[in-house]
Design an enzyme around this catalytic site. Structure first.
Site, short mmCIF file in Angstrom:
data_model
loop_
_atom_site.label_atom_id
_atom_site.label_comp_id
_atom_site.label_asym_id
_atom_site.label_seq_id
_atom_site.Cartn_x
_atom_site.Cartn_y
_atom_site.Cartn_z
N GLU A 1 35.53 1.70 49.27
CA GLU A 1 34.54 2.13 48.51
C GLU A 1 33.93 3.31 49.23
OE1 GLU A 1 34.35 1.26 45.52
OE2 GLU A 1 35.48 -0.64 45.20
N HIS B 1 41.11 4.64 44.11
CA HIS B 1 41.79 3.19 44.10
C HIS B 1 42.99 2.92 43.59
CE1 HIS B 1 37.70 1.79 45.01
NE2 HIS B 1 36.90 2.29 44.03
N HIS C 1 37.41 9.09 41.82
CA HIS C 1 37.02 7.84 42.33
C HIS C 1 38.02 6.74 42.34
CE1 HIS C 1 33.82 4.72 43.55
NE2 HIS C 1 34.63 3.94 43.07
N GLU C 2 38.41 6.54 40.89
CA GLU C 2 39.07 5.60 40.27
C GLU C 2 40.56 5.76 40.62
OE1 GLU C 2 37.93 2.61 39.78
OE2 GLU C 2 35.90 3.21 39.42
#
Length: 182
Positions: free
Chosen positions: A79, A48, A43-44
């Site tokens: 997101e 991102h 995810h991060e």
């Protein structure tokens, strides 16, 4: 190079940020588990950080550029993609967390903190976890005895649904390469 900070006092489970001009991943150790940790890294860092690095190469990387191209700060694609990455390789890739965050925000907009805490009990039996959902939903509110919420957490489910709806036509490598675009 990404700096990793381990902490016990983070409101969210993890967050990717820039601190002292260095990409930094802060991880809340209170809820860290192996399968969660793998998903959080996807995810991060896998979403991102990669999209953030690629974003610096685009004409819309600054706030002025985002305004020029009409790009919003809360990016449902970003997101949604990150949320999908966090569950993609799990044995049971359920999206209950995004759905519960969405529900929590909707209810927080109509309920006080204490009423929200009681309402969420039907889905979250652990009082500590339920408290965290309520704090996330009510953050920034000056009077939590009144209805009101911080609505950003609805962007996760919104983004997931947009991506899944168009998954057959999305060029995912291009989506990562373009940076933070919807």
């Amino acid at each position: 190079q990404v700096v990793v900070q381990l902490t016990d006092d983070l409101l969210s489970q993890a967050v990717m940020m820039v601190e002292d001009s260095r990409p930094t991943l802060a991880i809340n150790l209170a809820g860290a588990r192996q399968h969660w940790l793998e998903g959080m890294l996807r995810h991060e860092i896998g979403t991102h950080y990669i999209r953030g690095v690629n974003n610096t190469r685009q004409p819309w990387h600054s706030s002025e550029g985002r305004k020029q191209y009409s790009l919003k700060p809360a990016n449902p694609t970003e997101e949604g993609l990150a949320s999908l990455h966090s569950v993609l390789f799990r044995k049971q890739p359920f999206l209950w967390r995004a759905a519960l965050l969405y529900y929590t925000i909707e209810r927080a907009s109509r309920l006080s903190f204490s009423a929200l805490f009681q309402d969420l009990e039907q889905y979250v039996q652990d009082a500590g976890v339920r408290w965290e959902y309520c704090v996330r939903a009510k953050r920034g509110q000056t009077d939590t005895s009144q209805p009101g919420c911080f609505s950003k957490d609805q962007v996760y489910l919104d983004g997931i649904l947009r991506i899944l709806r168009h998954r057959q036509t999305i060029d995912f490598p291009l989506l990562a390469a373009l940076g933070k675009v919807t």
